[in-house]
Design a protein around this motif. Structure first.
Motif, PDB file in Angstrom:
ATOM      1  N   ASN A   1       0.821  -1.212   0.000  1.00  0.00           N
ATOM      2  CA  ASN A   1       0.000   0.000   0.000  1.00  0.00           C
ATOM      3  C   ASN A   1       0.853   1.259   0.000  1.00  0.00           C
ATOM      4  O   ASN A   1       0.378   2.350   0.294  1.00  0.00           O
ATOM      5  CB  ASN A   1      -0.986   0.023   1.172  1.00  0.00           C
ATOM      6  CG  ASN A   1      -0.295   0.117   2.523  1.00  0.00           C
ATOM      7  OD1 ASN A   1       0.930   0.029   2.608  1.00  0.00           O
ATOM      8  ND2 ASN A   1      -1.069   0.296   3.572  1.00  0.00           N
TER       9      ASN A   1
ATOM     10  N   SER B   1       2.132   5.511   2.201  1.00  0.00           N
ATOM     11  CA  SER B   1       1.410   4.248   2.450  1.00  0.00           C
ATOM     12  C   SER B   1      -0.093   4.382   2.234  1.00  0.00           C
ATOM     13  O   SER B   1      -0.893   3.833   2.980  1.00  0.00           O
ATOM     14  CB  SER B   1       1.684   3.755   3.881  1.00  0.00           C
ATOM     15  OG  SER B   1       3.057   3.608   4.098  1.00  0.00           O
TER      16      SER B   1
ATOM     17  N   ALA C   1       2.232  -3.297   3.208  1.00  0.00           N
ATOM     18  CA  ALA C   1       1.077  -3.019   4.059  1.00  0.00           C
ATOM     19  C   ALA C   1       1.328  -3.572   5.458  1.00  0.00           C
ATOM     20  O   ALA C   1       2.047  -4.560   5.626  1.00  0.00           O
ATOM     21  CB  ALA C   1      -0.178  -3.647   3.462  1.00  0.00           C
TER      22      ALA C   1
ATOM     23  N   GLU D   1      -6.779   4.501  -0.170  1.00  0.00           N
ATOM     24  CA  GLU D   1      -5.789   3.739  -0.939  1.00  0.00           C
ATOM     25  C   GLU D   1      -6.353   3.367  -2.306  1.00  0.00           C
ATOM     26  O   GLU D   1      -5.685   3.520  -3.336  1.00  0.00           O
ATOM     27  CB  GLU D   1      -5.393   2.471  -0.177  1.00  0.00           C
ATOM     28  CG  GLU D   1      -4.572   2.722   1.074  1.00  0.00           C
ATOM     29  CD  GLU D   1      -4.455   1.512   1.969  1.00  0.00           C
ATOM     30  OE1 GLU D   1      -3.901   1.658   3.080  1.00  0.00           O
ATOM     31  OE2 GLU D   1      -4.918   0.421   1.575  1.00  0.00           O
TER      32      GLU D   1
END
Length: 318
Positions: free
Chosen positions: A108, A203, A275, A284
């Protein structure tokens, strides 16, 4: 990306408990098709090496499909139960009626960096020669969108994936847009990281995910939960045990110098590429979707997070 293209079949192993041992001999067999053999997909390899799937009652084999589209096609055809690639490929397939959806996050963060001889601001790229992967490549698309958003022009030189640093080292380009382990190979030869897309997105970008078909979810929800549980355990291990993670990565990439593998894994952990939860969040998904809208692959409003992402199993992971 410096990816290894060989097809590899492995079974979950490494668990020492009696339950894990029993699962290894009598567990449910499932296949996951990965787009490439890549440092990005380390959570999958850790889950297999540490026996996390086996402890859930699964015998997991991985096959390498050599593209994200081929990985999703394996799920559609039924030759694999899960795939691992860019979730937008599953989204595009779902739009076309294939009914494949993301169920767990693996990456992510955005594992894309720009290297050059001197550090500097992104604005320094204006008017420069930049080596980047031949499309389709997320790295190239991110660069093109960033240049457009900042109203900048640059001369893009399209090269084979994994060779983006070579023109920079040869003096034919000022910058290269690279993945790991090409970053570490470039740094080892004197180049510097100029810009990090990982830092830009913090992220918050659905870059790689575990995907499966809606039909498989309906018929085998327990298997899906067990698989996602294994991925969750792997994500936690990577966050808590970087040195152990590095050793697994070195085993998975025996043709790369261990120093390069170590540096690449540590950079991705440090830049929060992997992640830490299997849950794919709305932001995301939205950030990844925006790139597809920029490319014209998906119309604004054509799909939504609620329609595409199945979060049930990730939220129930234990």
């Amino acid at each position: 990306m410096g990816l290894l293209g060989a097809t590899v079949l492995l079974s979950g192993c490494g668990a020492s408990s009696a339950k894990a041992g029993a699962s290894a001999s009598a567990g449910t067999k499932v296949v996951i098709a990965q787009a490439f053999q890549s440092l990005l997909y380390l959570p999958l390899y850790v889950a297999m090496d540490k026996g996390y799937f086996a402890s859930e009652g699964l015998q997991v084999s991985k096959v390498t499909s050599n593209s994200g589209a081929n990985a999703v096609a394996s799920v559609i055809s039924g030759s694999a139960q899960f795939s691992l690639q860019d979730p937008m490929i599953a989204t595009l397939s779902d739009i076309k009626g294939a009914s494949v959806v993301p169920v767990a996050a693996v990456v992510n963060g955005v594992p894309v960096w720009i290297v050059g001889h001197q550090r500097g601001a992104f604005s320094n790229l204006a008017g420069q020669n930049i080596a980047t992967a031949i499309p389709p490549s997320t790295s190239t698309y991110l660069l093109q969108r960033a240049l457009k958003q900042k109203h900048m022009k640059a001369n893009l030189e399209f090269v084979e994936l994994g060779t983006e640093a070579a023109p920079v080292l040869a003096g034919k380009a000022q910058y290269g847009v690279v993945y790991e382990p090409t970053v570490e190979e470039a740094v080892a030869q004197g180049l510097k990281v100029v810009y990090s897309f990982a830092h830009q997105y913090q992220s918050d970008y659905a870059f790689s995910s575990i995907d499966t078909s809606r039909a498989f979810i309906a018929k085998h929800p327990r298997v899906v939960q067990e698989f996602v549980d294994g991925i969750d355990k792997s994500l936690q291990y990577i966050a808590q045990h970087p040195q152990g993670t590095i050793q697994i990565a070195i085993k998975e990439f025996p043709t790369l110098p261990p120093s390069v593998v170590k540096a690449g894994v540590l950079r991705m952990i440090r830049d929060k590429v992997y992640a830490t939860s299997p849950v794919i969040t709305p932001s995301e998904f939205h950030n990844a979707l925006q790139l597809q809208e920029f490319l014209g692959n998906i119309r604004p409003g054509q799909v939504s997070y609620a329609d595409i992402v199945n979060t049930k199993f990730a939220r129930n992971a234990k």
